[in-house]
Design an enzyme around this catalytic site. Structure first.
Site, short mmCIF file in Angstrom:
data_model
loop_
_atom_site.label_atom_id
_atom_site.label_comp_id
_atom_site.label_asym_id
_atom_site.label_seq_id
_atom_site.Cartn_x
_atom_site.Cartn_y
_atom_site.Cartn_z
N SER A 143 -8.33 32.92 43.17
CA SER A 143 -9.64 32.42 42.77
C SER A 143 -10.68 33.16 43.59
CB SER A 143 -9.72 30.93 43.08
OG SER A 143 -11.05 30.47 43.07
N TYR A 156 -8.62 23.13 48.21
CA TYR A 156 -8.53 24.22 47.23
C TYR A 156 -8.82 25.57 47.90
CZ TYR A 156 -9.25 26.55 42.68
OH TYR A 156 -9.16 27.38 41.59
P1 NAD Z 1 -5.78 23.90 33.61
O1 NAD Z 1 -6.04 22.53 34.13
O2 NAD Z 1 -6.29 24.29 32.26
O3 NAD Z 1 -4.23 24.23 33.64
C1 NAD Z 1 -3.44 23.88 34.73
C2 NAD Z 1 -1.99 24.00 34.35
O4 NAD Z 1 -1.23 23.65 35.51
C3 NAD Z 1 -1.57 23.03 33.24
O5 NAD Z 1 -0.59 23.67 32.44
C4 NAD Z 1 -0.96 21.87 34.00
O6 NAD Z 1 0.00 21.12 33.26
C5 NAD Z 1 -0.32 22.62 35.14
N1 NAD Z 1 -0.03 21.78 36.29
C6 NAD Z 1 -0.87 20.97 36.98
N2 NAD Z 1 -0.20 20.33 37.94
C7 NAD Z 1 1.09 20.74 37.86
C8 NAD Z 1 2.27 20.43 38.56
N3 NAD Z 1 2.28 19.54 39.56
N4 NAD Z 1 3.41 21.04 38.18
C9 NAD Z 1 3.43 21.92 37.15
N5 NAD Z 1 2.35 22.24 36.45
C10 NAD Z 1 1.19 21.66 36.80
O7 NAD Z 1 -6.36 24.87 34.73
P2 NAD Z 1 -6.83 26.39 34.74
O8 NAD Z 1 -8.30 26.40 34.91
O9 NAD Z 1 -6.21 27.17 33.64
O10 NAD Z 1 -6.24 26.84 36.14
C11 NAD Z 1 -5.08 27.64 36.28
C12 NAD Z 1 -5.14 28.35 37.61
O11 NAD Z 1 -6.30 29.16 37.66
C13 NAD Z 1 -5.20 27.42 38.82
O12 NAD Z 1 -4.41 27.93 39.87
C14 NAD Z 1 -6.67 27.46 39.20
O13 NAD Z 1 -6.87 27.19 40.55
C15 NAD Z 1 -6.99 28.90 38.87
N6 NAD Z 1 -8.40 29.19 38.69
C16 NAD Z 1 -9.12 28.57 37.71
C17 NAD Z 1 -10.47 28.87 37.59
C18 NAD Z 1 -11.31 28.25 36.53
O14 NAD Z 1 -12.53 28.41 36.59
N7 NAD Z 1 -10.76 27.57 35.54
C19 NAD Z 1 -11.08 29.78 38.45
C20 NAD Z 1 -10.31 30.38 39.43
C21 NAD Z 1 -8.97 30.07 39.55
#
Ligand code: NAD
Length: 261
Positions: A143, A156
């Site tokens: 991130s 985080y």
């Molecule tokens: P999201 O909430 O859409 O998806 C998260 C996924 O992780 C889902 O499939 C959920 O079921 C799974 N998950 C959550 N807890 C879990 C667990 N205990 N065991 C197994 N699976 C689990 O989120 P996203 O925005 O797609 O985020 C995905 C990654 O990207 C994360 O690591 C997040 O930190 C990172 N990220 C997101 C953003 C953003 O702006 N959305 C920015 C930077 C980094």
């Protein structure tokens, strides 16, 4: 080299960025094991849809990334049912927004376990097979918060800085084994994770929803646009290509200029 017949495991891939990465890899002919929480039938249907859309094998593991024994089972199943894990994407992640003095201890522990420690387990279990085959790609979804901090996101930001360090360390350890280890560091991507943190941010900062979007989220992003999940998926595919074989230990930002400021 074509990615056809390679096998990938993408954690946290039933939604958002992980699903887009899994779909982008499947579009290149990669068999995928999806992982994520939620309704078993819906997740099985999602795996079937990915398989059908791209003519690859697609499976789903319900393993909880906060539980090392479930991670071990998932890794064993991926190797047994797909044949190998050539591409490992550590993407599962959650968020919690609260001032440090009120930060719930169980949320701290959960975020460190899911966003950081799970990658330690998947990597330690995937590397021996990658070394034996002389080829592997490990991609960690970090991130912008792996490089800079924001208030109220202690767990985080700590986990994401941690995964950037883990990425560099394993990149050095595997540099001569045909394995690359990199992280992708998105800024704000419009996914359920971002949408769900809006109410807590409204509460923590006393703002309206519109103010959180404009003044907190997109404030950090000079382009004033959200990153798309497809853009992150395309970077993951690039990292698996021959063109990226000398890229290892890198932290690739896709953040609309956030961390340049
Ligand atoms: P999201 O909430 O859409 O998806 C998260 C996924 O992780 C889902 O499939 C959920 O079921 C799974 N998950 C959550 N807890 C879990 C667990 N205990 N065991 C197994 N699976 C689990 O989120 P996203 O925005 O797609 O985020 C995905 C990654 O990207 C994360 O690591 C997040 O930190 C990172 N990220 C997101 C953003 C953003 O702006 N959305 C920015 C930077 C980094």
């Amino acid at each position: 080299m074509s990615l056809k017949q390679k096998n990938a495991l993408v954690t946290g891939s039933t939604s958002g960025i992980g699903l887009a990465i899994a779909r982008a890899l499947a579009a290149e002919g990669v068999n995928v094991m999806l992982n994520g929480l939620g309704d078993a039938e819906a997740n099985a249907a999602l795996a079937e849809e990915v398989a059908r859309d791209h003519g690859v094998k697609a499976l789903h593991s319900p393993a909880d990334m906060s539980k090392p024994e479930e991670i071990e089972t998932m890794m064993r199943q991926a190797i047994d049912r797909l044949g190998s894990v050539d591409i490992l994407v550590n993407n599962a992640g959650i968020q919690h927004v609260a001032p440090i003095e009120d930060f719930p201890i169980e949320k701290w522990n959960q975020i460190i376990a899911i966003n950081l420690t799970s990658a330690f387990h998947t990597i330690r279990l995937a590397v021996p097979g990658m070394k034996a085959r002389g080829w592997g790609r490990i991609i960690n979804t970090a991130s912008a918060h792996s490089l800079v901090a924001s208030p109220y996101k202690a767990a985080y930001v700590s986990a994401k800085h941690g995964i950037a360090g883990l990425t560099k360390t394993v990149a050095l350890e595997t540099a001569q084994a045909g394995i690359t280890v990199n992280c992708i560091s998105p800024g704000y991507v419009w996914t359920p994770l971002v949408e769900q943190q809006i109410p807590d941010t409204m509460k923590a900062r006393g703002l309206t929803k519109e103010q959180v979007i404009e003044d907190v989220l997109l404030k950090a992003q000079p382009t004033k646009q959200f990153v798309t999940v497809e853009q992150v998926g395309a970077i993951a595919v690039f990292l698996c290509s021959d063109a990226a074989s000398q890229m290892t230990g890198a932290n690739l930002t896709v953040d609309g200029g956030w961390t340049a400021a």
